[in-house]
Design an enzyme around this catalytic site. Structure first.
Site, PDB file in Angstrom:
ATOM      1  N   GLN A  52       2.051  -5.983  -3.195  1.00 42.62           N
ATOM      2  CA  GLN A  52       2.500  -6.096  -1.802  1.00 42.62           C
ATOM      3  C   GLN A  52       3.792  -5.283  -1.609  1.00 42.62           C
ATOM      4  O   GLN A  52       3.981  -4.301  -2.318  1.00 42.62           O
ATOM      5  CB  GLN A  52       2.715  -7.569  -1.389  1.00 42.62           C
ATOM      6  CG  GLN A  52       1.415  -8.367  -1.262  1.00 42.62           C
ATOM      7  CD  GLN A  52       0.857  -8.849  -2.590  1.00 42.62           C
ATOM      8  OE1 GLN A  52       1.527  -9.514  -3.352  1.00 42.62           O
ATOM      9  NE2 GLN A  52      -0.396  -8.510  -2.877  1.00 42.62           N
TER      10      GLN A  52
ATOM     11  N   GLY B  28      -4.499  -4.240  -3.833  1.00 40.00           N
ATOM     12  CA  GLY B  28      -5.500  -3.216  -4.133  1.00 40.00           C
ATOM     13  C   GLY B  28      -4.734  -1.963  -4.494  1.00 40.00           C
ATOM     14  O   GLY B  28      -4.118  -1.349  -3.626  1.00 40.00           O
ATOM     15  N   HIS B  29      -4.693  -1.628  -5.770  1.00 39.98           N
ATOM     16  CA  HIS B  29      -3.901  -0.490  -6.239  1.00 39.98           C
ATOM     17  C   HIS B  29      -4.837   0.644  -6.659  1.00 39.98           C
ATOM     18  O   HIS B  29      -5.622   0.493  -7.586  1.00 39.98           O
ATOM     19  CB  HIS B  29      -2.999  -0.928  -7.409  1.00 39.98           C
ATOM     20  CG  HIS B  29      -1.956  -1.922  -6.996  1.00 39.98           C
ATOM     21  ND1 HIS B  29      -0.999  -2.425  -7.852  1.00 39.98           N
ATOM     22  CD2 HIS B  29      -1.690  -2.498  -5.785  1.00 39.98           C
ATOM     23  CE1 HIS B  29      -0.216  -3.266  -7.190  1.00 39.98           C
ATOM     24  NE2 HIS B  29      -0.629  -3.338  -5.941  1.00 39.98           N
TER      25      HIS B  29
ATOM     26  N   ASP C 153       0.806  -1.225   0.000  1.00 41.71           N
ATOM     27  CA  ASP C 153       0.000   0.000   0.000  1.00 41.71           C
ATOM     28  C   ASP C 153       0.839   1.275   0.000  1.00 41.71           C
ATOM     29  O   ASP C 153       0.416   2.310   0.522  1.00 41.71           O
ATOM     30  CB  ASP C 153      -0.968   0.022   1.205  1.00 41.71           C
ATOM     31  CG  ASP C 153      -1.866  -1.189   1.209  1.00 41.71           C
ATOM     32  OD1 ASP C 153      -2.209  -1.677   0.116  1.00 41.71           O
ATOM     33  OD2 ASP C 153      -2.229  -1.657   2.306  1.00 41.71           O
TER      34      ASP C 153
ATOM     35  N   LYS D 227       1.801   2.152  -5.174  1.00 42.33           N
ATOM     36  CA  LYS D 227       2.335   1.601  -6.435  1.00 42.33           C
ATOM     37  C   LYS D 227       1.405   1.903  -7.617  1.00 42.33           C
ATOM     38  O   LYS D 227       1.853   2.264  -8.700  1.00 42.33           O
ATOM     39  CB  LYS D 227       2.544   0.080  -6.301  1.00 42.33           C
ATOM     40  CG  LYS D 227       3.528  -0.282  -5.201  1.00 42.33           C
ATOM     41  CD  LYS D 227       3.601  -1.779  -4.965  1.00 42.33           C
ATOM     42  CE  LYS D 227       2.360  -2.381  -4.337  1.00 42.33           C
ATOM     43  NZ  LYS D 227       2.115  -1.982  -2.928  1.00 42.33           N
TER      44      LYS D 227
END
Ligand code: GDP
Ligand code: IMO
Ligand code: MG
Length: 421
Positions: free
Chosen positions: A223, A41-42, A14, A17
């Site tokens: 990650q 989750g980007h 988080d 990215k």
């Protein structure tokens, strides 16, 4: 000849990215995910709109970009389909823009159940998994039982699916974990059918041929290094190699074809799920970071644990990844802070160390250096020269300690809120 540049997270995920990959995509022809799956989750923010991507690379919204889901990724067809529908609801057709490796492994509905059963059996010692079936899917990959995207086209696909499913039923009965996959399984098969409109590739050929044709590629990590299966805070990690080495195995490129390694970090630290976090704050400052930084999981909505920047962990991540350039995110969250702390060492049982330890005991005490806050709104700054001196000093300290230049500074969630040196 072009190379594969890499963007990856140096902390516990988080870091931002998605935003950075979206910003950098115009410089690249191909954006490729090389590991992880829908545990990621980007977030991307542009044109007043926000998006969260889980499996699809963050280059997808830029015209002319080719987006590859590499062999190192694990895919849940249902989550992928939801994501594609959300993207296409914006009026884009991504059929020709998204290529999927035949060698990427499939997350079965029963993998999700096994993840939940395993976590529930661990009780207080749980990893805090996102429950997307990541661990069980990678276990089947290394155990040589997995189903791959290319298998979807085989006449024996259903038979092989059923065989693996019943094997999982056996495991689930040992856990005595109640479950029902009926509904999800129907959606899963529909989603598998829908995947067939995309081109399934051998990503190793595709990626190397793009490089031969001088088309630059950006590999997008998921990650972060401290969640890496080998070098993270094991066992509180994810099940893949989140680091630069993962690019080689997750796409099929040789180390000699890897170019720039860009490591992303937040100006503070966050972590979701269980596991060591030496600089974690349990006080009002931690709460302040969480509320101003909106530190809630993009995949699970869980509140993220927050703390000061940790140079012991950051230097370790810079080392194992061979980072050449740093990208700093979210310093704007601390615009109003009087004092900002950075941990430069750990004190463990009276001994001071700068090396990230094999195990982080509960009594690890961070050794801090304090910096005066810049006390100015930096979100509108677009040129490095215009940053307040106190902020530039803070950056210079991080550069000196890590031996890496901070080349990009993100000052807000939007695509436009960025300073490139
Ligand atoms: P990722 O998983 O590394 O892509 O990061 P996430 O998207 O899970 O979390 C990053 C969060 O911070 C998202 O909500 C972003 O919109 C937000 N964000 C990214 N960069 C910045 C920044 O520079 N400042 C602020 N305030 N928010 C940011
Ligand atoms: P992005 O790409 C933050 C964490 C989980 C849990 C551990 C194992 O958005 O940075 P898993 O589901 O992989 O078995 O969970 O890893 N985790 C993440 N934390 N960001 C992520 O991805 C994460 N993906 C997994 O919270 O502690
Ligand atoms: Mg995320």
């Amino acid at each position: 000849m072009s190379k594969v540049d890499v963007v990856l997270g140096l902390q516990w995920g988080d870091e931002g990215k998605g935003k950075v990959v979206d910003v950098l995509t115009p410089n690249y022809k191909v954006i490729a995910r090389f590991q992880g799956g829908p545990n990621a989750g980007h977030s991307l923010v542009f044109d007043g709109d926000g998006f969260v991507l889980h499996t699809v690379p963050s280059g997808i919204f830029r015209p002319d970009s080719v987006n590859i889901i590499g062999n190192g990724v694990v895919i849940d067809p249902v989550i992928l389909q939801d994501e594609i529908e959300a993207i296409e609801a914006k009026g884009m057709d991504i059929t020709g823009k998204l290529l999927i490796s035949k060698k990427a492994h499939l997350i079965l509905p029963t993998h999700r159940m096994l993840d939940a059963a395993s976590e529930s059996a661990k009780g207080k010692g749980k990893i805090g998994s996102t429950l997307k079936g990541i661990g069980p899917t990678y276990m089947d990959k290394t155990g040589r039982n997995g189903l791959r995207v290319g298998d979807i086209l085989s006449p024996a696909f259903i038979q092989r699916y059923e065989a693996l499913k019943y094997k999982h039923f056996g495991l689930l009965s040992q856990y005595k974990f109640p479950f029902d996959i009926t509904e999800y399984e129907i959606k899963w098969f529909q989603a598998v059918e829908n995947m067939k409109r995309f081109t399934f590739i051998d990503s190793e050929f595709t990626v190397n041929r793009y490089l031969d044709a001088d088309a630059p590629i950006l590999a997008e990590g998921a990650q972060g290094s401290m969640l890496d299966i080998d070098f993270g805070t094991y066992p509180f990690v994810t099940s893949s190699n989140t680091m630069t080495a993962g690019v080689c195995t997750g796409l099929g490129v040789a180390p000699s074809r890897v170019g720039k390694v860009m490591g992303i970090f937040k100006a503070y630290c966050t972590r979701v799920g269980s596991g060591p976090f030496p600089t974690e704050l349990f006080d009002a400052t931690g709460e302040r970071l969480r509320s101003i930084g909106r530190e809630y999981g993009a995949t699970t909505g869980r509140p993220r644990r927050c703390g000061w920047l940790d140079l012991v962990a950051l230097k370790y991540a810079v080392m194992v990844n061979g980072v050449n350039e740093l990208i700093m995110m979210k310093a704007d969250v601390m615009n109003d802070f009087d004092t900002i702390r950075i941990a430069t060492a750990y004190k463990i049982d009276g001994t001071v160390t700068q090396d990230f330890p094999f195990e982080c005991p509960d009594n690890v005490e961070p050794v801090y250096t304090d910096f005066p806050g810049w006390k100015e709104d930096i979100t509108k700054v677009r040129r490095y020269e215009d940053f307040p001196e106190a902020f530039k000093n803070y950056i210079a300290f991080i550069e000196k300690e890590t031996g890496c230049p901070v080349k990009i500074i993100s000052v807000g969630p939007d695509r436009s809120e960025i300073v490139i040196r």
